[in-house]
Design a protein around this motif. Structure first.
Motif, short mmCIF file in Angstrom:
data_model
loop_
_atom_site.label_atom_id
_atom_site.label_comp_id
_atom_site.label_asym_id
_atom_site.label_seq_id
_atom_site.Cartn_x
_atom_site.Cartn_y
_atom_site.Cartn_z
N ASP A 139 0.93 -1.24 0.02
CA ASP A 139 0.12 0.09 0.17
C ASP A 139 0.88 1.32 0.22
OD1 ASP A 139 0.83 -0.14 2.74
OD2 ASP A 139 -0.92 0.00 3.59
N TYR A 140 2.13 1.20 0.32
CA TYR A 140 3.04 2.52 0.37
C TYR A 140 2.49 3.46 1.24
CZ TYR A 140 5.06 -0.13 -3.84
OH TYR A 140 5.47 -0.78 -4.61
N MET A 141 1.93 3.13 2.25
CA MET A 141 1.58 4.33 3.30
C MET A 141 2.63 5.09 3.88
SD MET A 141 -1.11 5.70 4.35
CE MET A 141 -2.61 4.60 3.93
N VAL A 142 3.50 4.20 4.47
CA VAL A 142 4.83 4.94 5.17
C VAL A 142 5.38 5.83 4.20
CG1 VAL A 142 6.81 4.62 6.25
CG2 VAL A 142 4.81 3.18 6.75
N GLU A 143 5.77 5.19 2.87
CA GLU A 143 6.51 6.04 1.85
C GLU A 143 5.78 7.41 1.43
OE1 GLU A 143 5.84 2.94 1.82
OE2 GLU A 143 7.56 1.81 1.37
N SER A 144 4.52 7.30 1.37
CA SER A 144 3.69 8.32 0.85
C SER A 144 3.74 9.47 1.90
CB SER A 144 2.06 7.97 0.75
OG SER A 144 2.02 6.97 -0.13
N VAL A 145 3.81 9.04 3.39
CA VAL A 145 3.85 10.04 4.42
C VAL A 145 4.99 10.57 4.38
CG1 VAL A 145 3.86 10.24 6.83
CG2 VAL A 145 2.13 9.00 5.80
N LEU A 146 6.28 9.89 4.16
CA LEU A 146 7.64 10.63 4.30
C LEU A 146 7.86 11.43 2.92
CD1 LEU A 146 9.59 7.39 5.14
CD2 LEU A 146 9.06 9.36 6.60
N VAL A 147 7.29 11.21 1.76
CA VAL A 147 7.60 11.95 0.83
C VAL A 147 6.66 13.22 0.89
CG1 VAL A 147 8.26 10.33 -0.90
CG2 VAL A 147 6.02 10.87 -1.18
N THR A 148 5.40 13.15 1.29
CA THR A 148 4.39 14.00 1.78
C THR A 148 5.17 15.34 2.62
OG1 THR A 148 2.70 12.84 1.45
CG2 THR A 148 2.36 14.91 2.54
N ALA A 197 -0.54 10.61 -3.47
CA ALA A 197 -0.07 8.96 -3.24
C ALA A 197 -0.59 8.74 -1.91
CB ALA A 197 1.26 8.97 -3.07
N LEU A 198 -0.89 9.62 -0.90
CA LEU A 198 -1.64 9.04 0.41
C LEU A 198 -2.97 8.60 0.12
CD1 LEU A 198 -0.51 11.62 3.05
CD2 LEU A 198 -0.30 9.27 3.23
N VAL A 199 -3.82 9.19 -0.96
CA VAL A 199 -5.05 9.04 -1.13
C VAL A 199 -4.99 7.41 -1.72
CG1 VAL A 199 -7.34 9.44 -2.90
CG2 VAL A 199 -5.92 11.39 -1.19
N TYR A 200 -4.13 7.37 -2.71
CA TYR A 200 -4.04 5.79 -3.53
C TYR A 200 -3.58 4.91 -2.55
CZ TYR A 200 -5.37 7.80 -7.97
OH TYR A 200 -6.01 8.34 -9.00
N SER A 201 -2.80 5.26 -1.49
CA SER A 201 -2.30 3.94 -0.49
C SER A 201 -3.51 3.79 0.29
CB SER A 201 -1.30 4.83 0.40
OG SER A 201 -0.16 5.22 -0.29
N ALA A 220 -8.07 -6.74 -7.68
CA ALA A 220 -7.85 -5.91 -8.93
C ALA A 220 -7.83 -4.31 -8.62
CB ALA A 220 -9.04 -6.22 -9.93
N GLN A 221 -8.61 -3.95 -7.82
CA GLN A 221 -8.59 -2.59 -7.56
C GLN A 221 -7.32 -2.28 -6.75
OE1 GLN A 221 -10.62 0.11 -8.64
NE2 GLN A 221 -9.34 1.43 -7.59
N ALA A 222 -7.15 -3.15 -5.75
CA ALA A 222 -5.92 -3.14 -4.86
C ALA A 222 -4.83 -2.92 -5.73
CB ALA A 222 -5.97 -3.89 -3.91
N ASN A 223 -4.40 -3.73 -6.74
CA ASN A 223 -3.39 -3.70 -7.54
C ASN A 223 -3.17 -2.30 -8.47
OD1 ASN A 223 -2.10 -6.22 -6.90
ND2 ASN A 223 -3.59 -7.15 -8.25
N VAL A 224 -4.47 -1.94 -8.97
CA VAL A 224 -4.38 -0.70 -9.62
C VAL A 224 -3.89 0.42 -8.86
CG1 VAL A 224 -5.94 0.96 -10.98
CG2 VAL A 224 -6.02 -1.49 -11.41
N SER A 225 -4.73 0.70 -7.63
CA SER A 225 -4.22 1.62 -6.88
C SER A 225 -2.66 1.70 -5.87
CB SER A 225 -5.13 1.50 -5.39
OG SER A 225 -6.56 1.72 -6.06
N SER A 226 -2.30 0.53 -5.86
CA SER A 226 -0.91 0.24 -5.41
C SER A 226 0.25 0.76 -6.25
CB SER A 226 -0.47 -1.20 -5.11
OG SER A 226 0.61 -1.37 -4.80
N LYS A 227 -0.22 0.39 -7.72
CA LYS A 227 0.70 1.00 -8.88
C LYS A 227 0.77 2.40 -8.96
CE LYS A 227 1.64 -2.98 -10.70
NZ LYS A 227 2.95 -3.71 -10.46
N LYS A 228 -0.29 3.05 -8.80
CA LYS A 228 -0.52 4.54 -8.83
C LYS A 228 0.11 5.08 -7.68
CE LYS A 228 -4.88 4.71 -11.34
NZ LYS A 228 -6.20 5.30 -11.34
N ALA A 229 0.00 4.53 -6.55
CA ALA A 229 0.65 4.99 -5.19
C ALA A 229 2.15 4.94 -5.61
CB ALA A 229 0.33 4.25 -3.96
#
Length: 194
Positions: A120-129, A140-144, A157-166
């Protein structure tokens, strides 16, 4: 008096200086008279309400046909209680989803067919924010969060698409933050020593 009534409108128009009916108008003639017709049926208060006459109620509401009882017919007659499900002799099929009863499951994973869950890239999204780029980091936080929600409801399927966008937004934010930081350091060095 009858002659005065017959010549009423024409005589009144002549007294006011208006041309008579059928007379061609010329430029500079006076006022133009417009006649308005009112509907006398809509003037004044409406008539008082009166309920329908009891003698004519059969015209408004026809009687029931002969042999009709006023009881509602019963469409479904209940039978004996439901039998066992599935019926005897039918083996139970495997469920298309996994159930969780507090014990570790030996069945398939929620991702299905042994595939790992998307990250889900949640930690990475918070750090780059915080450190790199606010705008793309928030997206990126929204997509995570969307990835986590899709995993929670089992929509891989939706989880994979959102993960790639995040992931792509985290990478873009990181590269943009590095570019902005390096550019700032070069600018400061050039401004101080040149």
């Amino acid at each position: 008096m009858a002659g005065h009534a017959a010549a009423g409108p024409a005589a009144q128009g002549a007294e006011r200086g208006l041309p008579a009916a059928g007379t061609p108008r010329q430029r500079g003639d006076g006022l133009v008279v417009v006649a308005a017709v009112t509907n006398a049926a809509f003037e004044g208060d409406p008539p008082p309400y009166s309920p329908p006459d009891p003698k004519s109620v059969h015209l408004l509401y026809p009687p029931f046909p002969a042999g009709f009882s006023q009881q509602v017919p019963v469409v479904y007659q209940p039978g004996p209680g439901p039998g066992p499900f599935p019926p005897p002799g039918v083996p139970p099929a495997p469920l298309p989803y996994t159930t969780y009863d507090g014990q570790p499951s030996t069945g398939p994973s929620p991702a299905g067919h042994g595939q790992p869950l998307p990250k889900d890239y949640m930690v990475e999204s918070v750090l780059v924010t915080i450190f790199c780029c606010l705008l793309t980091g928030v997206i990126a936080l929204v997509y995570s969060y969307e990835t986590r929600a899709a995993i929670g409801r089992g929509d891989m399927a939706q989880a994979n698409v959102s993960s790639k966008k995040a992931q792509s937004l985290v990478l873009f934010s990181l590269l943009f933050g590095l570019f902005a930081s390096i550019s700032w350091v070069i600018y400061v060095l050039v401004a101080l020593y040149l």
